[in-house]
Design a protein around this motif. Structure first.
Motif, short mmCIF file in Angstrom:
data_model
loop_
_atom_site.label_atom_id
_atom_site.label_comp_id
_atom_site.label_asym_id
_atom_site.label_seq_id
_atom_site.Cartn_x
_atom_site.Cartn_y
_atom_site.Cartn_z
N LEU A 121 98.76 23.33 -9.66
CA LEU A 121 98.77 22.00 -9.05
C LEU A 121 97.69 21.07 -9.60
O LEU A 121 97.98 19.89 -9.85
CB LEU A 121 98.66 22.10 -7.53
N PRO A 122 96.46 21.53 -9.84
CA PRO A 122 95.48 20.60 -10.43
C PRO A 122 95.91 20.07 -11.79
O PRO A 122 95.77 18.88 -12.08
CB PRO A 122 94.20 21.44 -10.53
N LYS A 123 96.46 20.96 -12.63
CA LYS A 123 96.93 20.52 -13.95
C LYS A 123 98.10 19.56 -13.82
O LYS A 123 98.17 18.54 -14.52
CB LYS A 123 97.35 21.72 -14.79
N LEU A 124 99.03 19.90 -12.93
CA LEU A 124 100.18 19.02 -12.71
C LEU A 124 99.74 17.65 -12.19
O LEU A 124 100.28 16.63 -12.59
CB LEU A 124 101.16 19.66 -11.74
N SER A 125 98.75 17.67 -11.34
CA SER A 125 98.23 16.41 -10.80
C SER A 125 97.64 15.57 -11.93
O SER A 125 97.89 14.36 -12.01
CB SER A 125 97.18 16.70 -9.74
N GLU A 126 96.86 16.18 -12.82
CA GLU A 126 96.30 15.45 -13.97
C GLU A 126 97.41 14.90 -14.85
O GLU A 126 97.33 13.75 -15.32
CB GLU A 126 95.41 16.37 -14.80
#
Length: 149
Positions: free
Chosen positions: A50-55
């Motif tokens: 999720l953090p990567k997808l958010s970025e």
């Protein structure tokens, strides 16, 4: 209560019951799908990333905003078209000149039926334009020969 009010109340109750049963069936279907191991594994991967997808989503939104602002900017469009015209117009003029010279040379060559002898050929070899052409041909052949090796 009037009869029409009772009828409306019973219709709304039956609509509510059918909506509740559809919602319950959909919820059961979703829960059954969530119990599948492949779905659980996919959800775990999504949660972990999720953090990567958010970025990535933030970067995509910024890229979209920039692209949208460039596409809708009338001043930029006009400046780009003007720059392209400044680049293309000299090329267009050179192409027209080249075509006109080629047509005129063809017409002259067809009109002249005289034979060019050895001395006439030697005289033509001294022409500065012919020398320039021969140097170009020699350089081109050297380059193609080097690239073939």
């Amino acid at each position: 209560m009037s009869k029409s009010a009772v009828d409306q109340a019973s219709k709304s109750d039956s609509n509510l019951d059918s909506h509740t049963s559809i919602t319950t069936e959909e919820q059961i279907d979703v829960l059954n799908r969530l119990l599948q191991p492949e779905i659980q594994q996919s959800l775990n991967v999504l949660i972990d990333n999720l953090p990567k997808l958010s970025e990535m989503v933030i970067m995509l939104i910024k890229t979209y905003d920039v692209a949208h602002s460039l596409v809708t900017d009338d001043v930029l469009k006009k400046d780009t078209i003007g720059a392209m015209k400044q680049f293309i117009e000299p090329l267009e003029e050179n192409a027209k000149t080249f075509a006109a010279n080629a047509i005129e040379a063809k017409d002259r060559a067809e009109a002249n039926s005289s034979t060019i002898g050895l001395f006439g050929l030697l005289h033509m070899l001294k022409d500065p334009q012919a020398q320039k052409l021969f140097r170009f041909i020699q350089a081109y052949l050297d380059i193609t020969n080097e690239k073939q090796k």
